[in-house]
Write a protein that holds these residues in place. Structure first.
Motif, mmCIF file in Angstrom:
data_model
loop_
_atom_site.group_PDB
_atom_site.id
_atom_site.type_symbol
_atom_site.label_atom_id
_atom_site.label_comp_id
_atom_site.label_asym_id
_atom_site.label_seq_id
_atom_site.Cartn_x
_atom_site.Cartn_y
_atom_site.Cartn_z
ATOM 1 N N SER A 1 0.836 -1.201 0.000
ATOM 2 C CA SER A 1 0.000 0.000 0.000
ATOM 3 C C SER A 1 0.868 1.247 0.000
ATOM 4 O O SER A 1 0.570 2.231 -0.688
ATOM 5 C CB SER A 1 -0.932 0.009 1.213
ATOM 6 O OG SER A 1 -1.732 1.174 1.199
ATOM 7 N N GLY A 2 1.956 1.216 0.755
ATOM 8 C CA GLY A 2 2.879 2.348 0.774
ATOM 9 C C GLY A 2 3.508 2.605 -0.586
ATOM 10 O O GLY A 2 3.670 3.752 -0.994
ATOM 11 N N ALA A 3 3.865 1.533 -1.287
ATOM 12 C CA ALA A 3 4.458 1.678 -2.626
ATOM 13 C C ALA A 3 3.439 2.283 -3.595
ATOM 14 O O ALA A 3 3.781 3.150 -4.413
ATOM 15 C CB ALA A 3 4.957 0.333 -3.131
ATOM 16 N N ILE A 4 2.196 1.843 -3.499
ATOM 17 C CA ILE A 4 1.148 2.435 -4.329
ATOM 18 C C ILE A 4 0.979 3.909 -3.957
ATOM 19 O O ILE A 4 0.783 4.764 -4.826
ATOM 20 C CB ILE A 4 -0.182 1.664 -4.187
ATOM 21 C CG1 ILE A 4 -0.025 0.235 -4.695
ATOM 22 C CG2 ILE A 4 -1.309 2.378 -4.937
ATOM 23 C CD1 ILE A 4 -1.186 -0.686 -4.335
ATOM 24 N N GLY B 1 0.660 10.654 0.040
ATOM 25 C CA GLY B 1 2.002 10.819 0.587
ATOM 26 C C GLY B 1 2.085 10.369 2.036
ATOM 27 O O GLY B 1 3.041 9.696 2.435
ATOM 28 N N PHE B 2 1.078 10.734 2.830
ATOM 29 C CA PHE B 2 1.063 10.281 4.224
ATOM 30 C C PHE B 2 0.918 8.769 4.310
ATOM 31 O O PHE B 2 1.555 8.123 5.147
ATOM 32 C CB PHE B 2 -0.055 10.978 5.008
ATOM 33 C CG PHE B 2 0.314 12.345 5.489
ATOM 34 C CD1 PHE B 2 1.318 12.525 6.422
ATOM 35 C CD2 PHE B 2 -0.335 13.455 4.989
ATOM 36 C CE1 PHE B 2 1.671 13.799 6.864
ATOM 37 C CE2 PHE B 2 0.007 14.732 5.419
ATOM 38 C CZ PHE B 2 1.008 14.909 6.358
ATOM 39 N N ASN B 3 0.086 8.195 3.450
ATOM 40 C CA ASN B 3 -0.037 6.737 3.439
ATOM 41 C C ASN B 3 1.313 6.105 3.131
ATOM 42 O O ASN B 3 1.705 5.124 3.764
ATOM 43 C CB ASN B 3 -1.085 6.275 2.429
ATOM 44 C CG ASN B 3 -1.205 4.767 2.405
ATOM 45 O OD1 ASN B 3 -1.423 4.121 3.417
ATOM 46 N ND2 ASN B 3 -1.018 4.187 1.225
ATOM 47 N N ALA B 4 2.029 6.658 2.169
ATOM 48 C CA ALA B 4 3.346 6.115 1.814
ATOM 49 C C ALA B 4 4.305 6.204 2.996
ATOM 50 O O ALA B 4 4.995 5.225 3.330
ATOM 51 C CB ALA B 4 3.914 6.867 0.606
ATOM 52 N N ILE B 5 4.342 7.355 3.646
ATOM 53 C CA ILE B 5 5.257 7.551 4.779
ATOM 54 C C ILE B 5 4.936 6.581 5.919
ATOM 55 O O ILE B 5 5.810 5.860 6.414
ATOM 56 C CB ILE B 5 5.201 9.011 5.269
ATOM 57 C CG1 ILE B 5 5.782 9.951 4.213
ATOM 58 C CG2 ILE B 5 5.935 9.167 6.603
ATOM 59 C CD1 ILE B 5 5.463 11.419 4.449
ATOM 60 N N PHE B 6 3.671 6.570 6.344
ATOM 61 C CA PHE B 6 3.292 5.723 7.479
ATOM 62 C C PHE B 6 3.388 4.236 7.144
ATOM 63 O O PHE B 6 3.830 3.435 7.969
ATOM 64 C CB PHE B 6 1.874 6.060 7.959
ATOM 65 C CG PHE B 6 1.753 7.414 8.590
ATOM 66 C CD1 PHE B 6 2.702 7.892 9.471
ATOM 67 C CD2 PHE B 6 0.681 8.235 8.277
ATOM 68 C CE1 PHE B 6 2.588 9.153 10.055
ATOM 69 C CE2 PHE B 6 0.552 9.494 8.853
ATOM 70 C CZ PHE B 6 1.504 9.952 9.741
ATOM 71 N N SER B 7 2.963 3.869 5.947
ATOM 72 C CA SER B 7 2.973 2.447 5.576
ATOM 73 C C SER B 7 4.390 1.903 5.441
ATOM 74 O O SER B 7 4.699 0.830 5.972
ATOM 75 C CB SER B 7 2.208 2.229 4.269
ATOM 76 O OG SER B 7 0.844 2.509 4.444
ATOM 77 N N LEU B 8 5.238 2.614 4.735
ATOM 78 C CA LEU B 8 6.601 2.109 4.533
ATOM 79 C C LEU B 8 7.397 2.112 5.834
ATOM 80 O O LEU B 8 8.128 1.157 6.127
ATOM 81 C CB LEU B 8 7.310 2.915 3.447
ATOM 82 C CG LEU B 8 6.709 2.753 2.044
ATOM 83 C CD1 LEU B 8 7.380 3.687 1.054
ATOM 84 C CD2 LEU B 8 6.794 1.308 1.573
#
Length: 162
Positions: free
Chosen positions: A81-84, A139-146
């Protein structure tokens, strides 16, 4: 018993992180009025899979190896999900071009389908609907997920080495 604390923490992060991120996405849609574009929806599916894997890890907590495997699987889904999210944020910031169509919240209600479509608001994937300090929801999803997926991996790794 001290060794198992790392795996327990990894399971906790693996269930809480995707639940919180998915809850935030759904809340922003239904409470905040931010209708998701197609790529926003793509980011939700891996979080659902991560929740399922984390629940399996919790259910299998007495079998440490199986629990660790499902916890790592949850981390993989969270990272997906973070990569997406990285890709989607790049599309929003116009770093690269996306390959999706626009989404709409059109629902026929006593009108012809064409009239409903023509009146519907289009949701573009290349325009951030909301930002905080210049960072979009993708962007927040990417930061938190990764970051969370890396944390889960490191906790499981620490468990396996002790």
């Amino acid at each position: 018993m001290r060794r198992d604390i790392h795996l327990s923490r990894a399971r906790l992060v693996a269930i809480l992180l995707p639940t919180a991120l998915l809850g935030g996405a759904i809340g922003s849609q239904y409470l905040g009025g931010l209708f998701p574009c197609e790529m926003c929806m793509w980011q939700r599916w891996p979080h659902l899979a991560a929740i399922g894997a984390a629940l399996a890890a919790i259910f299998l907590r007495r079998n440490h190896f199986a629990s660790a495997v499902f916890t790592l699987l949850a981390a993989f889904f969270i990272a997906t999900s973070g990569a997406i999210g990285v890709f989607h944020a790049g599309v929003e910031y116009h770093w690269w071009e996306g390959f999706t169509t626009c989404s709409t919240n059109a629902r026929p209600a006593g009108e012809s389908m064409l009239d409903t479509i023509m009146k519907a608001r289009l949701i573009r994937c290349d325009v951030a609907q909301w930002t905080l300090f210049g960072v979009s929801l993708a962007g927040f999803n990417a930061i938190f997920s990764l970051t969370g997926a890396l944390g889960i991996y490191l906790l499981v790794r620490r468990w396996s080495q002790t």
